[in-house]
Scaffold this motif. Sequence first.
Motif, PDB file in Angstrom:
ATOM      1  N   ALA A 199     -32.551   3.076 -60.351  1.00 10.82           N
ATOM      2  CA  ALA A 199     -33.764   2.349 -59.964  1.00 10.82           C
ATOM      3  C   ALA A 199     -34.509   3.043 -58.829  1.00 10.82           C
ATOM      4  O   ALA A 199     -35.684   2.731 -58.578  1.00 10.82           O
ATOM      5  N   LEU A 200     -33.863   3.968 -58.133  1.00 14.31           N
ATOM      6  CA  LEU A 200     -34.483   4.569 -56.954  1.00 14.31           C
ATOM      7  C   LEU A 200     -35.785   5.319 -57.250  1.00 14.31           C
ATOM      8  O   LEU A 200     -36.747   5.190 -56.486  1.00 14.31           O
ATOM      9  N   PRO A 201     -35.893   6.125 -58.330  1.00 18.75           N
ATOM     10  CA  PRO A 201     -37.173   6.803 -58.580  1.00 18.75           C
ATOM     11  C   PRO A 201     -38.354   5.851 -58.720  1.00 18.75           C
ATOM     12  O   PRO A 201     -39.452   6.142 -58.229  1.00 18.75           O
ATOM     13  N   VAL A 202     -38.146   4.707 -59.390  1.00 21.05           N
ATOM     14  CA  VAL A 202     -39.245   3.760 -59.546  1.00 21.05           C
ATOM     15  C   VAL A 202     -39.568   3.080 -58.218  1.00 21.05           C
ATOM     16  O   VAL A 202     -40.737   2.839 -57.898  1.00 21.05           O
ATOM     17  N   VAL A 203     -38.543   2.769 -57.416  1.00 16.56           N
ATOM     18  CA  VAL A 203     -38.789   2.212 -56.088  1.00 16.56           C
ATOM     19  C   VAL A 203     -39.640   3.174 -55.267  1.00 16.56           C
ATOM     20  O   VAL A 203     -40.617   2.769 -54.609  1.00 16.56           O
ATOM     21  N   ILE A 204     -39.305   4.448 -55.297  1.00 16.95           N
ATOM     22  CA  ILE A 204     -40.087   5.455 -54.564  1.00 16.95           C
ATOM     23  C   ILE A 204     -41.479   5.582 -55.161  1.00 16.95           C
ATOM     24  O   ILE A 204     -42.474   5.707 -54.436  1.00 16.95           O
ATOM     25  N   GLY A 205     -41.575   5.553 -56.503  1.00 14.03           N
ATOM     26  CA  GLY A 205     -42.884   5.652 -57.138  1.00 14.03           C
ATOM     27  C   GLY A 205     -43.806   4.509 -56.762  1.00 14.03           C
ATOM     28  O   GLY A 205     -45.006   4.718 -56.506  1.00 14.03           O
ATOM     29  N   LEU A 206     -43.292   3.285 -56.712  1.00 10.03           N
ATOM     30  CA  LEU A 206     -44.112   2.141 -56.309  1.00 10.03           C
ATOM     31  C   LEU A 206     -44.595   2.285 -54.875  1.00 10.03           C
ATOM     32  O   LEU A 206     -45.759   1.980 -54.570  1.00 10.03           O
ATOM     33  N   LEU A 207     -43.720   2.737 -53.988  1.00  8.80           N
ATOM     34  CA  LEU A 207     -44.113   2.930 -52.595  1.00  8.80           C
ATOM     35  C   LEU A 207     -45.193   4.004 -52.481  1.00  8.80           C
ATOM     36  O   LEU A 207     -46.161   3.857 -51.724  1.00  8.80           O
ATOM     37  N   ALA A 208     -45.051   5.096 -53.250  1.00  8.66           N
ATOM     38  CA  ALA A 208     -46.055   6.161 -53.226  1.00  8.66           C
ATOM     39  C   ALA A 208     -47.399   5.659 -53.743  1.00  8.66           C
ATOM     40  O   ALA A 208     -48.459   5.974 -53.167  1.00  8.66           O
ATOM     41  N   LEU A 209     -47.381   4.877 -54.813  1.00 12.65           N
ATOM     42  CA  LEU A 209     -48.635   4.332 -55.346  1.00 12.65           C
ATOM     43  C   LEU A 209     -49.271   3.351 -54.371  1.00 12.65           C
ATOM     44  O   LEU A 209     -50.504   3.258 -54.270  1.00 12.65           O
ATOM     45  N   GLY A 210     -48.441   2.594 -53.647  1.00 13.83           N
ATOM     46  CA  GLY A 210     -48.981   1.697 -52.637  1.00 13.83           C
ATOM     47  C   GLY A 210     -49.673   2.457 -51.526  1.00 13.83           C
ATOM     48  O   GLY A 210     -50.763   2.062 -51.068  1.00 13.83           O
ATOM     49  N   LEU A 211     -49.078   3.558 -51.079  1.00 17.11           N
ATOM     50  CA  LEU A 211     -49.722   4.374 -50.053  1.00 17.11           C
ATOM     51  C   LEU A 211     -51.016   4.995 -50.586  1.00 17.11           C
ATOM     52  O   LEU A 211     -52.005   5.108 -49.852  1.00 17.11           O
ATOM     53  N   GLU A 212     -51.017   5.390 -51.852  1.00 22.10           N
ATOM     54  CA  GLU A 212     -52.238   5.940 -52.435  1.00 22.10           C
ATOM     55  C   GLU A 212     -53.342   4.883 -52.517  1.00 22.10           C
ATOM     56  O   GLU A 212     -54.528   5.192 -52.375  1.00 22.10           O
ATOM     57  N   SER A 213     -52.953   3.629 -52.735  1.00 21.82           N
ATOM     58  CA  SER A 213     -53.941   2.550 -52.853  1.00 21.82           C
ATOM     59  C   SER A 213     -54.445   2.066 -51.502  1.00 21.82           C
ATOM     60  O   SER A 213     -55.499   1.415 -51.430  1.00 21.82           O
ATOM     61  N   LEU A 214     -53.696   2.363 -50.442  1.00 18.62           N
ATOM     62  CA  LEU A 214     -54.047   1.824 -49.137  1.00 18.62           C
ATOM     63  C   LEU A 214     -55.436   2.233 -48.649  1.00 18.62           C
ATOM     64  O   LEU A 214     -56.133   1.420 -48.023  1.00 18.62           O
ATOM     65  N   PRO A 215     -55.889   3.490 -48.887  1.00 16.84           N
ATOM     66  CA  PRO A 215     -57.259   3.836 -48.437  1.00 16.84           C
ATOM     67  C   PRO A 215     -58.349   2.941 -48.995  1.00 16.84           C
ATOM     68  O   PRO A 215     -59.420   2.824 -48.395  1.00 16.84           O
ATOM     69  N   GLU A 216     -58.104   2.284 -50.139  1.00 20.92           N
ATOM     70  CA  GLU A 216     -59.101   1.364 -50.680  1.00 20.92           C
ATOM     71  C   GLU A 216     -59.335   0.182 -49.756  1.00 20.92           C
ATOM     72  O   GLU A 216     -60.376  -0.478 -49.820  1.00 20.92           O
ATOM     73  N   TRP A 217     -58.355  -0.106 -48.886  1.00 20.81           N
ATOM     74  CA  TRP A 217     -58.456  -1.237 -47.972  1.00 20.81           C
ATOM     75  C   TRP A 217     -59.079  -0.841 -46.638  1.00 20.81           C
ATOM     76  O   TRP A 217     -59.284  -1.702 -45.781  1.00 20.81           O
ATOM     77  N   LEU A 218     -59.336   0.457 -46.464  1.00 19.37           N
ATOM     78  CA  LEU A 218     -59.868   0.942 -45.190  1.00 19.37           C
ATOM     79  C   LEU A 218     -61.359   1.198 -45.305  1.00 19.37           C
ATOM     80  O   LEU A 218     -61.841   1.686 -46.328  1.00 19.37           O
ATOM     81  N   PRO A 219     -62.140   0.903 -44.275  1.00 21.99           N
ATOM     82  CA  PRO A 219     -63.590   1.135 -44.319  1.00 21.99           C
ATOM     83  C   PRO A 219     -63.917   2.620 -44.504  1.00 21.99           C
ATOM     84  O   PRO A 219     -63.310   3.496 -43.894  1.00 21.99           O
ATOM     85  N   SER A 220     -64.868   2.875 -45.381  1.00 16.76           N
ATOM     86  CA  SER A 220     -65.392   4.230 -45.619  1.00 16.76           C
ATOM     87  C   SER A 220     -64.326   5.192 -46.110  1.00 16.76           C
ATOM     88  O   SER A 220     -64.477   6.417 -45.998  1.00 16.76           O
ATOM     89  N   ALA A 221     -63.242   4.696 -46.660  1.00 14.65           N
ATOM     90  CA  ALA A 221     -62.171   5.585 -47.094  1.00 14.65           C
ATOM     91  C   ALA A 221     -62.580   6.421 -48.298  1.00 14.65           C
ATOM     92  O   ALA A 221     -62.108   7.542 -48.467  1.00 14.65           O
ATOM     93  N   GLU A 222     -63.475   5.880 -49.139  1.00 15.54           N
ATOM     94  CA  GLU A 222     -63.840   6.582 -50.344  1.00 15.54           C
ATOM     95  C   GLU A 222     -64.564   7.889 -50.066  1.00 15.54           C
ATOM     96  O   GLU A 222     -64.602   8.780 -50.903  1.00 15.54           O
ATOM     97  N   ARG A 223     -65.145   8.020 -48.886  1.00 13.99           N
ATOM     98  CA  ARG A 223     -65.857   9.260 -48.554  1.00 13.99           C
ATOM     99  C   ARG A 223     -64.899  10.441 -48.445  1.00 13.99           C
ATOM    100  O   ARG A 223     -65.269  11.571 -48.726  1.00 13.99           O
ATOM    101  N   ASN A 224     -63.721  10.194 -47.965  1.00 10.70           N
ATOM    102  CA  ASN A 224     -62.733  11.262 -47.830  1.00 10.70           C
ATOM    103  C   ASN A 224     -61.360  10.701 -48.183  1.00 10.70           C
ATOM    104  O   ASN A 224     -60.476  10.605 -47.334  1.00 10.70           O
ATOM    105  N   ARG A 225     -61.231  10.317 -49.453  1.00  7.06           N
ATOM    106  CA  ARG A 225     -60.022   9.622 -49.885  1.00  7.06           C
ATOM    107  C   ARG A 225     -58.775  10.477 -49.673  1.00  7.06           C
ATOM    108  O   ARG A 225     -57.746   9.989 -49.199  1.00  7.06           O
ATOM    109  N   ALA A 226     -58.871  11.768 -50.006  1.00  3.14           N
ATOM    110  CA  ALA A 226     -57.708  12.645 -49.869  1.00  3.14           C
ATOM    111  C   ALA A 226     -57.303  12.775 -48.406  1.00  3.14           C
ATOM    112  O   ALA A 226     -56.112  12.741 -48.067  1.00  3.14           O
ATOM    113  N   GLY A 227     -58.288  12.920 -47.503  1.00  2.35           N
ATOM    114  CA  GLY A 227     -57.977  13.055 -46.082  1.00  2.35           C
ATOM    115  C   GLY A 227     -57.349  11.798 -45.513  1.00  2.35           C
ATOM    116  O   GLY A 227     -56.391  11.863 -44.730  1.00  2.35           O
TER     117      GLY A 227
END
Length: 595
Positions: free
Chosen positions: A468-496
Amino acid sequence: MRAYRRMVLVGAAIWLVAIVILVRMDHPWEGQTGKRLLRGQDLIPEDYLRIFGLWAGIGNAILWGALLLTSPWWWKWAGGVSGDPRARVGASPGRGAWLALLAILLTAAAIRAPQLDRYILRDEQDSLRWTIHGYLEYSAKEKAPEFHRVTWMDTFWGNQKGNNPIPLSVTAKASLAAWRGLSGAGEQTFSRVALRIPTYLTGLLSIAALWWWLHLLGFSRAAWVGALIAALHPLHTEYGIEARGYSLVLLATVLAMSFSLLALRRRSWRFWAGLGLSLLLMAYAFVGSFYFVISLSVGLAALMGWRWLKQGDQEARENLARFTVTGLVTFGVYLQLALPALVQLVQNQDIPQWSTPLDLGWVFSTYTEFATGANFLDDVNAIRELPSVHEGLSRFFTDFVPREPIYFLLTFVAIPFLSLLGAKRWWRTASIGGRLLLVSSMAAPLLMYLYDLVFGHLVLFFFYLIFALPVVIGLLALGLESLPEWLPSAERNRAGVLLAVTVLFAGWYVWQTGPWKPYRSPQLTAPGEPYVFYTRGSANWVVYPEGITAKFPANMEIPESFPWSLPVEKIVSGVNHIQPAPTFSRYGGVKPKNG
């Protein structure tokens, strides 16, 4: 048609070879095996190979014959060799992603390498002495040590103690043989580093495979975030160096999910074969992986069957036929390889005198292990001793939380929140095949838990759920990737923004889960003098830092170092001269120098 004829010729050749082997092999009713059976003597691995290898071979001969006879039917249903090799699954990684992956793998290698020479501990000892290397036994009669060597027959087919992860044992034995050839060391010695090299390399490969799998799902940024988390995760690190079969499970789990995606999309025989081989490797390395194998297989069959029967999807029918055929073949190969050892596992399985209570303490320890790799043994025992769940939760919030507030925020607030974000993104953007992977991989540990809760009532360690560990890590990684959507003006420099968030989280994670924390199990390394011992029944098993593993009577004083100079007269009936040594939550006893 040419491909079909070639396949029939190959199948017929395999079937004929199997028949010849079955006819000409040493049968269990003759030779030394037959004599031991008649005398009622204990069987050796060679006997199990002859008996159950024969039955598995007969079954496979029948299977191959049936597949050959029915091949015109299922070859047509499987669509022949049709497929779409041009179909893409996920985004192609760019140069930056490749460089990031390389940097992450180098980081993981640097973190794990210093621990390759640490003590040989618990299950590693068992595999080392029974199926990989062997052991010295002090003989009072001969007044000298006697070496009990492990043969390749023991490694491939033996499982007398129920503790042989065969693929790891084979590669570890080969690694030790190569080390002896290069170093000139004697057959009685071993190298801790050489023993763990196969696990070490497999663990690193599992990080790269996780990165590839997340790319195939279509999460290109989350791929290297997940690889970074895997490189830093203490649980992934632990089982990426321990000489057991779990690193192979980590690798095969991600490969199985990757080949599932490729096979569903591209409809190629080679991807279905890759899926079958990955599932075979999982079960061969750790029999508890069957929960994942069953969950994923049932999910894939149900998905393809529903598409075919309810939607009239002929490609789904072809995929189902290919999955069935490759599944039957790989399961037959698995039984041929594993059945002799599986029978020994069942026959020699010791019923423990204790069990793992699947209570609040178990849930607490298992969750924290997978979330951060921490082992809260004292807190788990404190919770377990309380009479009710209510009192356990009360102890948790009044004792643990005030003592570890930052860790509490990381483990019980940040990681669940990010994982929920990741699950939402996964479900919203992945294909139906990707959703199936999420459901199947989460159902597998639940099946394991429910089976043990209802039927097993024995031992369920958290690391039995390592798939189960790979999926647990994958969910955490996807959550971190989604987090910029919650931050102001994140879409301007999403990768940064994602890079900054990932670096901050990784720093916070390492700060709270490092080995210097008081609740972490000690990541012991061997300074050169101490030995490690365990008491098993009427014997003490000792591993010396010189590369010697030895067995002593429980009433005999353990020599401080090797070579031994302890005379036989030191054996005192009924007296154990060993002083109590510290016992760690994962590792056991260590006898320090002058201690």
